[in-house]
Write an enzyme that holds these catalytic residues in place. Structure first.
Site, PDB file in Angstrom:
ATOM      1  N   LYS A 103       0.842  -1.201   0.000  1.00 37.56           N
ATOM      2  CA  LYS A 103       0.000   0.000   0.000  1.00 37.56           C
ATOM      3  C   LYS A 103       0.875   1.247   0.000  1.00 37.56           C
ATOM      4  O   LYS A 103       1.575   1.508   0.972  1.00 37.56           O
ATOM      5  CB  LYS A 103      -0.916   0.038   1.219  1.00 37.56           C
ATOM      6  N   GLU A 154      10.542   0.613  10.041  1.00 38.13           N
ATOM      7  CA  GLU A 154      11.493   1.729   9.880  1.00 38.13           C
ATOM      8  C   GLU A 154      10.730   2.985  10.259  1.00 38.13           C
ATOM      9  O   GLU A 154       9.845   3.421   9.528  1.00 38.13           O
ATOM     10  CB  GLU A 154      11.958   1.846   8.425  1.00 38.13           C
ATOM     11  N   CYS A 212      13.250  10.575   7.367  1.00 34.29           N
ATOM     12  CA  CYS A 212      13.248  10.049   8.734  1.00 34.29           C
ATOM     13  C   CYS A 212      14.630  10.148   9.371  1.00 34.29           C
ATOM     14  O   CYS A 212      14.753  10.301  10.576  1.00 34.29           O
ATOM     15  CB  CYS A 212      12.742   8.612   8.746  1.00 34.29           C
ATOM     16  N   GLU A 250       9.851  14.727  16.034  1.00 38.78           N
ATOM     17  CA  GLU A 250      10.209  14.742  14.623  1.00 38.78           C
ATOM     18  C   GLU A 250       9.323  15.756  13.904  1.00 38.78           C
ATOM     19  O   GLU A 250       8.103  15.630  13.907  1.00 38.78           O
ATOM     20  CB  GLU A 250       9.999  13.342  14.044  1.00 38.78           C
TER      21      GLU A 250
END
Lengths: 288, 475
Positions: free
Chosen positions: B181, B255, B289, B386
């Site tokens: 997806k 991840e 990331c 983040e």
């Protein structure tokens, strides 16, 4: 009373935390019986606070132990094997009591436990060569992957095989530089405390291995949800407890080793070490 | 001195976007049962296409197709699987320009990056894992390691096609089949990849692409017919996935997020460090990331470095992602822009000092200018959370030990950077930093041969290299 009429001096079985042998802070204990149902001892029944203290001790020991040379860690694990060999008769007697096996079978299991430690001791300065790599990247870069310990690992020891099973789950975690908090077999915790006495006299720094005796179902979820624990080995959990613990472990994304049917006498392979190893990859440009 | 640049737009003519797309199941494009959604160009807010949404029944069909295809795909000799992957790699190279433009249109990233970074790495990743398919017995996982079965893979919007490559190439090489997806806001290159599978003659059902939002992803991850879950995205969603697969026996790799420290010592080559800092946090609009989002600079050179950095940021060109001169493209979505704004506002509220490069923002689309904060404390949200945008938090340190302490003071552990001319210090730092990738005197380098992945809450498992095979083998 023995045949000579002398009353034996019994041992008090306590916890093993930070290299010391405290009682549970809760003051609780529970009855441990032999496989025949005879009273063996009142073992300490560790509490949530004991588990947290053990994590603190393991965290404190981590920089020193992970920073020790692999050669040094291997020597210390070999020293543990030496000390176990010296206590062979005591371990055999405890395994006979715990599992109701013959003295001969118990002897085989204790020998296998000693041999397992020797096997893992030798891995200390070799696992890095197997797990690491110099990576051939498409560019002018030095690129090296190395294996590093995950950190503090909680270990739920198997209920059966109170010595061989225990050694087989603890040795692979610590040989690579992790420190651990072990929940000993609930039904047969006594060999774990005798093992702790061996560890305490084998140059293993305090806090590298911490052993809690008590109720697995009570202790394991606290450790699984503890935010300063980096990994958990669920070998000693039944399926329901394993599921609960894995859910708790998701909170800080612990590395999880799920329970699996294990023949403790077979070649262990590398899984128990590699599950609690991280791969670090370092890049540096090449140039003049 | 300011240079004027004439527009140098890459042509859109190389892409042919259809008005609507279906799901790719068992080798065919089929209608989805969910409510179709629109994907837009974040640089202009124009609608690019309408895309089908997969519901639970669609997920079930795709997993069933993948399960059926698994038997023969896994039984295929490794060298034959390899050849399919080599074919795919070649087709990606042949269509690289088209895919790069499509990626920039759908994602908002500069064409310079999609053309020079994303696409070459995508092709390289398929080439790399193609070569493993018939050598798995030599990879250190036993003589004949077996695949897991059906892999359910959910990927993010920051590197849409590259993340697809990271997921699909090793999965297929090891003999698994996949249901993937793509992210809701960037489905187009994954759908183009479905066409590539058809062009390559890949057997039906080996690769299935389901478009949709979070609910589609959850249905895929939780489907009982999935043997392996691979996810790249936020730590928040990673936690939910780790929790939902507990007790199922599904193998998982994650991840997740990061808050990397980029550490500059007083002896670093300053100009190179400045380029590395810019590349670390402004590459891909900071939608990375492993971005170097916390700059740790040694106190004695902080002023000099920040002056040089601000000067350099003043030369970055923000605008049309298809312009070959563009350095900073569009923020991927209105939602992400709102998140970046909210976190930068918190930075100001908590007392950090904000500096933003003066650059005109286009009228339409989602944009955020390069921004840095000084006077940041470790407790500030902009130092802990983040941001996933072009926002740099600057902290200072005095000693190497303090740098390590601050760098590791985060629940994340994906990457880190070290800038110093002293070799022994690099190795000491690399040893102490608790992160899966350490870039020394460089930043944001990627290669299919190099394992990538995090410590702590940045996830588990590695992608890339021999290590990347483990995630897709029953070992």
């Amino acid at each position: 009373m023995s045949e000579t009429g002398r009353l034996a001096v019994r041992k008090t079985y306590k916890l093993f935390v930070g290299g010391a042998f405290p009682r549970s802070e809760s003051g609780r204990s529970y009855v441990v019986s032999s496989s025949k149902g005879d009273f063996l001892a009142n073992a300490a029944r560790a509490s949530r606070k004991d588990a947290r203290d053990a994590v603190v001790a393991a965290r404190k020991a981590f920089p020193g132990w992970s920073g020790a040379t692999p050669y040094n860690r291997g020597q210390i694990l070999y020293r543990v094997a030496e000390m176990m060999e010296g206590r062979r008769a005591q371990f055999v007697a405890e395994v006979v009591d715990a599992d109701g096996v013959s003295a001969r079978k118990a002897g085989e299991l204790v020998d296998a436990a000693v041999d397992r430690l020797v096997w893992y001791a030798g891995w200390s300065d070799k696992i890095g060569a197997i797990q690491g790599a110099a990576n051939p990247v498409a560019g002018p870069y030095f690129n090296l992957s190395t294996a590093e310990p995950t950190g503090v690992v909680a270990v739920v020891a198997p209920p059966f095989g109170p010595l061989l099973g225990l050694v087989s789950v603890v040795a692979p975690v610590i040989v690579t530089g992790n420190t651990c908090v072990v929940v000993a077999s609930e039904r047969a915790p006594l060999p774990s405390i005798t093992l702790a006495e061996v560890l305490a006299t084998s140059d293993l720094p305090g806090g590298v291995v911490n052993i809690l005796t008590g109720h697995t179902g009570e202790l394991a979820p606290w450790l699984a949800g503890h935010m300063d624990v980096n990994g958990i080995d669920l070998t000693g959990c039944d399926p329901d407890l394993a599921r609960t613990c894995e859910q708790e472990a998701a909170e800080n994304l612990k590395r999880v080793l799920r329970p699996a049917k294990t023949d403790w006498l077979a070649d262990p392979g590398l899984d128990r070490m590699t599950t609690f190893l991280e791969t670090k990859t370092v890049w540096h440009p090449v140039g003049i | 001195m300011r240079f004027e640049y004439a527009p140098a737009p890459e042509s859109r003519d190389v892409v042919d976007i259809k008005p609507s797309y279906g799901l790719f199941i068992n080798g065919d494009f089929v209608d989805g049962s969910g409510t179709a959604f629109k994907t837009i160009n974040p640089a202009s807010e124009e609608m690019l296409a309408e895309v089908a949404a997969a519901d639970e029944a669609d997920v079930d069909r795709a997993v069933t197709a993948a399960r059926k295809a698994f038997e023969s795909w896994a039984a295929l000799p490794g060298r034959e699987r390899a050849k399919y992957l080599f074919r795919i790699a070649r087709i990606i190279q042949e269509r690289a320009r088209e895919l790069a433009v499509l990626e920039s249109l759908d994602n908002g990233k500069p064409i310079r990056e999609s053309r020079d970074v994303d696409l070459p790495l995508v092709a390289a990743h398929f080439f790399y894992y193609a070569g493993w398919a018939d050598k798995l017995g030599h990879a250190g996982f036993g003589a004949d390691p077996r695949p897991l079965g059906v892999a359910g893979q959910v990927i993010p919007w920051n590197f849409p096609l590259l993340m697809l490559a990271w997921k699909i190439a090793p999965a297929l090489a090891c003999g698994n089949t996949v249901v993937l997806k793509p992210a809701e806001t960037t489905p187009l290159t994954a759908l183009a990849f479905a066409e590539i599978c058809v062009q390559a003659g890949l057997p039906p059902g080996v690769v299935n692409i389901l478009t949709g939002a979070g609910a589609t992803g959850a249905a895929l991850v939780n489907h009982p017919g999935v043997d392996k879950v691979a996810f790249t995205g936020s730590t928040e969603v990673g936690r939910l996935i780790a929790r939902s697969v507990a007790g199922t026996g599904k193998k998982v790799t994650l991840e997740l997020g990061g808050k990397a420290a980029n550490i500059v010592f007083d002896d670093a080559a300053l100009d190179q460090a400045v380029e590395g800092i810019v590349n670390g946090i402004f590459f891909n609009q900071g939608h990375v990331c492993c971005a170097g989002s916390r700059l740790l600079v040694q106190e004695s050179i902080a002023e000099e470095l920040l002056d040089a950095l601000k000067r350099r940021l003043g030369t970055l060109r923000l605008g049309d992602p298809l312009d070959k001169n563009t350095d900073i493209g569009a923020i991927n979505s209105a939602e992400q822009l709102a998140r970046i704004r909210s976190l930068t506002e918190s930075g100001e509220l908590e007392g950090a000092e904000r500096w933003t490069a003066s650059c005109p923002l286009p009228d339409k689309g989602f944009w955020f200018p390069p921004t840095l904060f000084t006077g940041v404390a470790q407790s500030h949200r902009i130092a802990r959370e983040e941001i996933f945008g072009p926002v740099l938090s600057v902290l200072t340190f005095r000693t190497p030990a303090e740098a390590v302490e601050k760098a590791n003071n985060t629940p994340y552990g994906l990457s880190a950077g070290v800038w110093t001319e002293k070799g022994s210090r690099i190795l000491w730092m690399a040893d102490k930093l608790r992160a899966g990738v350490v870039w020394a005197n460089t930043f944001n380098r990627f290669d299919p041969a190099s394992p990538f992945g995090g410590y702590k809450e940045s996830g588990h498992g590695r992608e890339g290299g021999r290590h990347g095979l483990e995630a897709y083998l029953d070992v």
